[in-house]
Design a protein around this motif. Structure first.
Motif, PDB file in Angstrom:
ATOM      1  N   LEU A  84       0.834  -1.195   0.000  1.00 44.86           N
ATOM      2  CA  LEU A  84       0.000   0.000   0.000  1.00 44.86           C
ATOM      3  C   LEU A  84       0.875   1.254   0.000  1.00 44.86           C
ATOM      4  N   PRO A  85       0.284   2.435  -0.285  1.00 44.49           N
ATOM      5  CA  PRO A  85       1.054   3.678  -0.111  1.00 44.49           C
ATOM      6  C   PRO A  85       1.531   3.802   1.332  1.00 44.49           C
ATOM      7  N   ARG A  86       2.832   3.974   1.513  1.00 42.95           N
ATOM      8  CA  ARG A  86       3.402   3.920   2.856  1.00 42.95           C
ATOM      9  C   ARG A  86       2.880   5.049   3.745  1.00 42.95           C
ATOM     10  N   PRO A 134       7.827  -0.171   9.833  1.00 43.20           N
ATOM     11  CA  PRO A 134       8.350  -0.544   8.517  1.00 43.20           C
ATOM     12  C   PRO A 134       7.998   0.479   7.430  1.00 43.20           C
ATOM     13  N   ALA A 135       6.802   1.045   7.502  1.00 43.72           N
ATOM     14  CA  ALA A 135       6.409   2.056   6.515  1.00 43.72           C
ATOM     15  C   ALA A 135       7.259   3.306   6.643  1.00 43.72           C
ATOM     16  N   SER A 136       7.580   3.703   7.861  1.00 44.04           N
ATOM     17  CA  SER A 136       8.372   4.902   8.090  1.00 44.04           C
ATOM     18  C   SER A 136       9.767   4.774   7.496  1.00 44.04           C
ATOM     19  N   GLU A 137      10.427   3.647   7.743  1.00 45.38           N
ATOM     20  CA  GLU A 137      11.772   3.473   7.210  1.00 45.38           C
ATOM     21  C   GLU A 137      11.748   3.398   5.689  1.00 45.38           C
ATOM     22  N   GLY A 138      10.716   2.751   5.127  1.00 45.98           N
ATOM     23  CA  GLY A 138      10.595   2.715   3.675  1.00 45.98           C
ATOM     24  C   GLY A 138      10.403   4.096   3.081  1.00 45.98           C
ATOM     25  N   PRO A 207       5.945   4.814  -9.097  1.00 41.78           N
ATOM     26  CA  PRO A 207       5.435   3.889  -8.093  1.00 41.78           C
ATOM     27  C   PRO A 207       6.237   2.597  -8.040  1.00 41.78           C
ATOM     28  N   ARG A 208       6.276   1.972  -6.856  1.00 37.18           N
ATOM     29  CA  ARG A 208       6.937   0.694  -6.724  1.00 37.18           C
ATOM     30  C   ARG A 208       6.130  -0.379  -7.441  1.00 37.18           C
ATOM     31  N   ASP A 209       6.810  -1.439  -7.795  1.00 35.82           N
ATOM     32  CA  ASP A 209       6.127  -2.573  -8.401  1.00 35.82           C
ATOM     33  C   ASP A 209       5.310  -3.280  -7.329  1.00 35.82           C
ATOM     34  N   THR A 210       4.019  -3.076  -7.357  1.00 36.63           N
ATOM     35  CA  THR A 210       3.162  -3.644  -6.310  1.00 36.63           C
ATOM     36  C   THR A 210       2.196  -4.693  -6.864  1.00 36.63           C
ATOM     37  N   VAL A 211       2.549  -5.288  -8.023  1.00 32.82           N
ATOM     38  CA  VAL A 211       1.697  -6.327  -8.572  1.00 32.82           C
ATOM     39  C   VAL A 211       1.719  -7.537  -7.646  1.00 32.82           C
TER      40      VAL A 211
END
Length: 430
Positions: A84-86, A134-138, A207-211
């Motif tokens: 998801l969007p971080r 984890p979302a914060s560091e990403g 965007p990241r590859d989120t498939v």
């Protein structure tokens, strides 16, 4: 009147922090806001338990209660942050933490809260952190270019540590002056404000590859494969599984108890925690300019310094000596932390980053709930000083043991781009 200056004479000087984009600035500001309350909340929670008649063991239980859901949900949080969007994940986690801390504050302000309610709401706070971390560091990793990583992580840590200095000092003083309930309420407000700031984060990059092809379990399996394939990564995480349990017992259980017994209470422990933050801040200034080649070797020297507060408490050192030990230990935390984040950004693919960070966090804190829950019984069995000696000795032994791993000693950052390809050594551990 002189003629207009030529373009070469009117060129603007390089803007300070030009590398720090909008997302980095917002995330840093939000971290400062929430960090003020986060630094004060553990002090307030510990003294809320003690003021309600709780024992050292019960302080350990409440601390452990926050860590158990953190352990249970970190992997799910990491997978969601890669899916998801971080910034959406962070906002939701901040708002959840605001509500749980507000409820905890209300119970403490109402007077003599039952132990089970402190345990339950402390656990709720840990659940929110499991999705946030984890979302914060990403997000920080995505916010700056790789060549500015060391500088960015240093500045980010300085901001975070500056808020810890203020939060610990003010939190200790406020806990002594007006009681822990009001400090916990301020923490809730900080979470709400931080969540509001993070609403304005945006993903300008591609965007990241989120498939998704195999569901959450498949994604976690891929993250584990990425984590387990790097010996330096899992070796340091194994080291930290015990080290973090030891220093958490010292900082959240033994420290407040010793402060209450020997130094007069919350104000003294707030001063010690503030010194810890100042040490992290001072080392952050150093790390904005110092870019050591051997990333993990340099970082691990900082781990040896983690043992100093436990040693100072164990020998019954005077408050100024304890404050100095906390300062040096805080410097060690930043030296390790910045080099660790540089290594992760350098070696881990962006699309896997939050999952790998989740495994990192999970392994690092896996034993911490047990360590904090057993802190009281350990002090009963060994004596308070004996438990402190055990924590310090374990930290020193593990800081030495991890140096056996070749990749920890050899992992290096790339040479500057001007260096010829022929002179660049083959990367280790990547």
């Amino acid at each position: 009147m002189s003629s207009p200056a030529s373009p070469t004479t009117t060129a603007a000087a390089p803007r300070p922090f030009a590398w720090a984009g909008r997302n980095f600035r917002i995330q840093t500001a939000a971290t400062v806001v929430s960090g003020l309350g986060n630094a004060a909340a553990p002090i307030a929670t510990a003294f809320a338990v003690l003021e309600a008649g709780g024992s050292t063991t019960e302080v350990g239980w409440v601390t452990a209660a926050r860590l158990v859901p953190l352990v249970l949900f970190l992997l799910v949080g990491g997978a969601l942050a890669d899916r998801l969007p971080r910034h959406h994940v962070m906002v939701a986690a901040n708002l959840f933490n605001a509500l749980s801390q507000a409820a905890l504050a209300a119970l403490v302000l109402a007077g003599a809260p039952p132990l089970w309610s402190l345990v339950l709401l402390s656990a709720a706070g840990g659940a929110g952190q499991a999705f946030y971390a984890p979302a914060s560091e990403g997000m920080i990793m995505e916010s700056v270019a790789a060549e500015h990583a060391g500088k960015a992580f240093s500045v980010y840590r300085m901001a975070m540590n500056g808020s810890q200095i203020g939060g610990a000092a003010v939190g200790g003083a406020l806990t002594a002056a007006v009681g822990p309930g009001w400090v916990l309420l301020l923490d809730a407000v900080g979470f709400a404000v931080a969540g509001g700031l993070r609403v304005f984060l945006r993903l300008d990059a591609a965007p990241r590859d989120t498939v998704q092809t195999g569901g959450l379990v498949h994604e976690l399996r891929l993250g584990w494969r990425e984590f387990a394939s790097r010996r330096w990564l899992w070796a340091v995480v194994l080291q930290f599984s015990v080290v973090v349990a030891c220093i958490s017992a010292v900082e959240t259980v033994y420290g407040p108890v010793v402060a209450a017994q020997r130094f007069g209470g919350a104000r003294a422990w707030g001063l010690a925690m503030a010194a810890f933050g100042i040490g992290m801040l001072a080392a952050g200034v150093l790390m904005t300019r110092w870019q050591p080649r051997r990333i993990l070797l340099t970082g691990n020297w900082g781990v040896f310094l983690f043992a100093l507060p436990g040693l100072a408490l164990a020998v019954g050192a005077a408050l100024p000596v304890l404050v100095a030990a906390m300062f040096v230990s805080g410097a060690g935390v930043t030296v390790f932390g910045v080099n660790w984040m540089v290594a992760l950004q350098q070696e881990i693919p962006s699309e896997m980053f939050s999952r790998v960070c989740a495994y990192d966090h999970l392994g690092s804190i896996a034993l911490t709930p047990l360590g904090t829950a057993m802190a009281g019984p350990a002090a009963d069995a060994l004596g308070l000083d004996g438990a402190l000696w055990t924590c310090a000795a374990g930290t020193l032994a593990l800081a030495a043991a991890v140096l056996v791993v070749p990749e920890v000693r050899r992992l290096t950052r790339p040479l500057p781009a001007t260096t010829t390809a022929a002179s660049v050594p083959e990367p280790v551990g990547g």
